[in-house]
Design an enzyme around this catalytic site. Structure first.
Site, PDB file in Angstrom:
ATOM      1  N   PRO A 189       3.656  11.793   5.032  1.00 44.30           N
ATOM      2  CA  PRO A 189       4.418  10.685   5.627  1.00 44.30           C
ATOM      3  C   PRO A 189       5.740  11.138   6.261  1.00 44.30           C
ATOM      4  CG  PRO A 189       3.721  10.144   3.379  1.00 44.30           C
ATOM      5  CD  PRO A 189       3.419  11.596   3.600  1.00 44.30           C
ATOM      6  N   ARG A 239     -11.480  15.077  21.553  1.00 41.57           N
ATOM      7  CA  ARG A 239     -11.758  14.330  22.792  1.00 41.57           C
ATOM      8  C   ARG A 239     -11.197  15.017  24.027  1.00 41.57           C
ATOM      9  NH1 ARG A 239     -13.004   9.144  22.715  1.00 41.57           N
ATOM     10  NH2 ARG A 239     -11.789   8.806  24.602  1.00 41.57           N
TER      11      ARG A 239
HETATM   12  C1  9D3 Z   1       4.307   5.531  -2.640  1.00 44.43           C
HETATM   13  C2  9D3 Z   1       4.749   6.942  -2.509  1.00 44.43           C
HETATM   14  N1  9D3 Z   1       5.733   7.076  -1.428  1.00 44.43           N
HETATM   15  C3  9D3 Z   1       7.079   7.010  -2.028  1.00 44.43           C
HETATM   16  C4  9D3 Z   1       8.135   6.752  -1.020  1.00 44.43           C
HETATM   17  C5  9D3 Z   1       5.574   8.349  -0.731  1.00 44.43           C
HETATM   18  C6  9D3 Z   1       4.181   8.629  -0.284  1.00 44.43           C
HETATM   19  C7  9D3 Z   1       3.519   9.773  -0.700  1.00 44.43           C
HETATM   20  C8  9D3 Z   1       2.235  10.035  -0.279  1.00 44.43           C
HETATM   21  C9  9D3 Z   1       3.519   7.766   0.582  1.00 44.43           C
HETATM   22  C10 9D3 Z   1       2.210   8.035   1.012  1.00 44.43           C
HETATM   23  C11 9D3 Z   1       1.575   9.170   0.561  1.00 44.43           C
HETATM   24  C12 9D3 Z   1       0.189   9.474   1.041  1.00 44.43           C
HETATM   25  N2  9D3 Z   1       0.129   9.502   2.510  1.00 44.43           N
HETATM   26  C13 9D3 Z   1      -0.142  10.622   3.181  1.00 44.43           C
HETATM   27  O1  9D3 Z   1      -0.390  11.638   2.571  1.00 44.43           O
HETATM   28  C14 9D3 Z   1      -0.083  10.613   4.628  1.00 44.43           C
HETATM   29  C15 9D3 Z   1       0.272   9.590   5.566  1.00 44.43           C
HETATM   30  C16 9D3 Z   1       0.655   8.224   5.403  1.00 44.43           C
HETATM   31  O2  9D3 Z   1       0.736   7.655   4.310  1.00 44.43           O
HETATM   32  N3  9D3 Z   1       0.958   7.492   6.531  1.00 44.43           N
HETATM   33  C17 9D3 Z   1       0.880   8.031   7.782  1.00 44.43           C
HETATM   34  N4  9D3 Z   1       0.534   9.298   7.995  1.00 44.43           N
HETATM   35  C18 9D3 Z   1       0.235  10.057   6.878  1.00 44.43           C
HETATM   36  S1  9D3 Z   1      -0.216  11.661   6.926  1.00 44.43           S
HETATM   37  C19 9D3 Z   1      -0.367  11.790   5.304  1.00 44.43           C
END
Ligand code: 9D3
Length: 248
Positions: A97, A163
């Site tokens: 994220p 693509r």
């Molecule tokens: C609820 C946990 N969050 C605390 C602030 C952090 C968090 C950690 C891991 C939020 C999501 C994740 C899992 N998401 C991904 O690994 C992820 C992701 C995403 O959630 N949104 C957009 N792109 C991506 S790329 C990897």
């Protein structure tokens, strides 16, 4: 182009790769995709790949060992596999994220510059920071919403990049892409019946006047983009695309 996807949910990723465009691109040899189970590199007899965070607090963190060993095994550089020493055309991406927001320009860059892309799918609360510091070349997010892991983002990246590779799309699809590669949103589309529940198709589309149809489509695409995505419109005008003069 070769993709390696490292995940704790390999069957979820393989399922998506066995349908549609990605399946065809693999059959045609445009891309090769290997999916690796991160747990194969767990040192633990229960195949655990996560642990509690130092300093306390909730949630679990992906341990560095399995991720480093997975990349070293996949890239065949046992022991040392740092971003600095990476072979040109090879990149290791962490889906997370906190990464840079993925867009069409980044898809185009990866399709041009990478022959080999390793995608690490994060899970749990995050990954050990040493993975970011010493293993990964780039961090990718697909947008500002919370998912449970990097698997769906990794598939989005693989599909968007694929693509753009020569031979990935059929002839008709490629021609369509060409005519819409001007950055505008798509125009409205209609198919039979010409009248559905009292709602008629715009007259111009059944007029047989191809010039008028092309003009209408361009206007619609422009108006839609202006209304919905004005940020996409910088420097664009509602004019017919200019064609290069044919060579004499
Ligand atoms: C609820 C946990 N969050 C605390 C602030 C952090 C968090 C950690 C891991 C939020 C999501 C994740 C899992 N998401 C991904 O690994 C992820 C992701 C995403 O959630 N949104 C957009 N792109 C991506 S790329 C990897």
């Amino acid at each position: 182009m070769k993709f390696d996807i490292v995940t704790i949910f390999p069957s979820m990723v393989r399922g998506a790769l066995s349908e549609g465009l990605l399946c065809r691109a693999r059959e045609r040899g445009v891309i090769e995709v290997d999916v690796h189970d991160l747990r194969d590199w767990s040192a633990d007899k229960h195949r655990k790949v996560d642990d509690a965070p130092f300093g306390g607090g909730g949630g679990m963190v992906l341990r560095p060992g399995p991720l480093f060993e997975a990349v070293e095994a996949v890239l065949g550089t046992g022991g040392g596999c740092s971003p600095a020493g990476r072979e040109p055309g090879t990149a290791v991406a962490l889906m997370c994220p906190q990464g840079r927001r993925f867009d069409q320009a980044e898809a185009a860059r990866l399709s041009r510059e990478c022959r080999r892309l390793v995608l690490l799918c994060g899970r749990y609360e995050g990954v050990d920071e040493r993975v970011r510091e010493h293993l990964v070349d780039l961090e990718i997010s697909i947008g500002d919403y919370v998912l449970s892991g990097g698997e769906i983002p990794a598939l989005a990246v693989v599909e968007a990049v694929t693509r753009l590779l020569p031979g990935a799309l059929g002839r008709a699809e490629s021609a369509m892409e060409d005519s819409f590669s001007d950055g505008l949103l798509d125009c409205p589309h209609y198919t039979r019946p010409a009248e559905f529940r009292g709602w008629a198709v715009p007259d111009v589309l059944v007029s047989g006047d191809h010039e008028a149809v092309a003009r209408w489509r361009r206007e619609q695409a422009y108006e839609r983009t202006a209304k919905r995505r004005p940020d996409h419109l910088a420097g664009k005008t509602n004019a017919a695309p200019t064609r290069a003069a044919p060579e004499s």
